[in-house]
Write a protein that holds these residues in place. Sequence first.
Motif, PDB file in Angstrom:
ATOM      1  N   PRO A 133      15.383 -63.830 -36.530  1.00 17.51           N
ATOM      2  CA  PRO A 133      14.749 -64.805 -37.429  1.00 17.51           C
ATOM      3  C   PRO A 133      13.716 -65.662 -36.694  1.00 17.51           C
ATOM      4  O   PRO A 133      13.949 -66.104 -35.567  1.00 17.51           O
ATOM      5  CB  PRO A 133      15.920 -65.664 -37.926  1.00 17.51           C
ATOM      6  N   ALA A 134      12.575 -65.877 -37.335  1.00 19.63           N
ATOM      7  CA  ALA A 134      11.559 -66.757 -36.747  1.00 19.63           C
ATOM      8  C   ALA A 134      12.142 -68.149 -36.610  1.00 19.63           C
ATOM      9  O   ALA A 134      12.846 -68.624 -37.491  1.00 19.63           O
ATOM     10  CB  ALA A 134      10.320 -66.776 -37.635  1.00 19.63           C
ATOM     11  N   GLY A 135      11.887 -68.793 -35.484  1.00 17.95           N
ATOM     12  CA  GLY A 135      12.436 -70.129 -35.232  1.00 17.95           C
ATOM     13  C   GLY A 135      13.711 -70.098 -34.416  1.00 17.95           C
ATOM     14  O   GLY A 135      14.130 -71.124 -33.879  1.00 17.95           O
ATOM     15  N   ALA A 136      14.349 -68.918 -34.304  1.00 19.34           N
ATOM     16  CA  ALA A 136      15.634 -68.826 -33.595  1.00 19.34           C
ATOM     17  C   ALA A 136      15.514 -69.214 -32.131  1.00 19.34           C
ATOM     18  O   ALA A 136      16.503 -69.640 -31.520  1.00 19.34           O
ATOM     19  CB  ALA A 136      16.191 -67.407 -33.704  1.00 19.34           C
ATOM     20  N   THR A 137      14.340 -69.096 -31.555  1.00 22.48           N
ATOM     21  CA  THR A 137      14.163 -69.395 -30.134  1.00 22.48           C
ATOM     22  C   THR A 137      13.936 -70.886 -29.866  1.00 22.48           C
ATOM     23  O   THR A 137      13.579 -71.269 -28.751  1.00 22.48           O
ATOM     24  CB  THR A 137      12.991 -68.573 -29.554  1.00 22.48           C
ATOM     25  N   PHE A 138      14.140 -71.709 -30.907  1.00 23.38           N
ATOM     26  CA  PHE A 138      13.999 -73.160 -30.786  1.00 23.38           C
ATOM     27  C   PHE A 138      15.271 -73.846 -31.295  1.00 23.38           C
ATOM     28  O   PHE A 138      15.943 -73.335 -32.189  1.00 23.38           O
ATOM     29  CB  PHE A 138      12.801 -73.663 -31.602  1.00 23.38           C
ATOM     30  N   PRO A 139      15.603 -75.027 -30.732  1.00 21.76           N
ATOM     31  CA  PRO A 139      16.741 -75.786 -31.253  1.00 21.76           C
ATOM     32  C   PRO A 139      16.630 -76.022 -32.755  1.00 21.76           C
ATOM     33  O   PRO A 139      15.520 -76.229 -33.272  1.00 21.76           O
ATOM     34  CB  PRO A 139      16.650 -77.112 -30.490  1.00 21.76           C
ATOM     35  N   TYR A 140      17.776 -75.979 -33.407  1.00 22.21           N
ATOM     36  CA  TYR A 140      17.878 -76.173 -34.857  1.00 22.21           C
ATOM     37  C   TYR A 140      17.115 -75.110 -35.660  1.00 22.21           C
ATOM     38  O   TYR A 140      16.934 -75.252 -36.862  1.00 22.21           O
ATOM     39  CB  TYR A 140      17.382 -77.585 -35.265  1.00 22.21           C
TER      40      TYR A 140
END
Length: 429
Positions: A377-384
Amino acid sequence: MVSYSELGREELLNLKSKLEEQFSEVKAKGLKLDMSRGKPSASQLDLAMGMMDVLNSKSDLKCQEGVDCRNYGVLDGIQEAKQLLADMMEVPKDNIVIFGNSSLNVMYDTIARSMTHGVMGSTPWCKLDKVKFLCPVPGYDRHFAITEHFGIEMINIPMTENGPDMDLVEKLVSEDKAIKGIWCVPKYSNPQGITYSDETVHRFAKLKPAAEDFRIYWDNAYGIHHLYEDKQDYLIEILMECKKEGNPNMVYKFCSTSKVSFPGSGVSAIAASDANLVAIRKQMTIQTIGHDKLNQLRHARFYKDIHGMVEHMKLHADILRPKFETVLSVLEKELGGLGIGSWLVPRGGYFISFDAMEGCAKAIVSKAKEAGVIMTPAGATFPYGKDPKDSNIRIAPSYPTPDELKIAAEIFVLSVKLVSIDKLLEEKK
């Protein structure tokens, strides 16, 4: 190739029409391809099948200390397993404790122990008003999930080509005693494949944290996971550097054989200073009588020593290397020079990190899914799960076959092109 941003509105619309035809043809095939997680393929798992034959009902099941591995005893790991993983981690054998199959489990326990009982006599984190953690981004989603689970506030630290932005790390750590740790994947980082530079490691070892219970969570998940024999990154050993700088207690170092032997049945370990290990063992004596010694024995006898493990990893590299090269060649051929994406070429690890145009990552992942390609999922590599730029996408080439990967990579670049054109058309209104 001409950059998409240089094309006029009519040229973009014509190009979009052609690409949509291609996309419809691919979509009609009803493909199901998974590039979502860094799972070893069946052919990689087959490499360790000999481990299943190392022990049988006639085997001598006593370890070097003479303990029967079928029975209770040996809290922190049998000697031969400690030696094997100590060499893998490049630390003295006496500075490690062996755990079960998952290093993630060890990291979770380490955070949990800090929450409930504090770190070496300091106030338990659960009794503090605020606990914060630094999170190099893009980073490992499961690290962030642990700190989020415990209600720890996460602070983004941008990654550079040399590792985390150390100016920012030094500033925040020295000023704020609520900052209790930092997540690190220092070699072939997840997802970018970056290895921390010598200067970065030196600066970590010299940190002057405001919090006495601040720890560097050094997850050396890919320490021996090279893709090439002649192009390998080198990482300075952090435990010794911290000791040299008078900060022996500042780091917890984690590793496992999850992507060496069997992910579901590996062996994990933590390396730390003597004082840290005293505190860890104290908790362990309550939590367990010891981890799976038969599995530790199995690993030690199969690999024999670190040289056996290194040779084994070359076989992994032979399987992974063409997969990475397949994806990278498609990216270069189809997207090179178009100005709609950038990526790093890793020398090891398990991922390729792709940065799309700002605001496009979620749409690209969604578009690829339409055609049967499942991505992280896009965003998974960032907190929250919140990528401020909505641009980073993690590509995991390990699980599909090379043929499947080529098709998946082509669907991915098609998705990148279509979403990027829509973005540019929106800007040209």
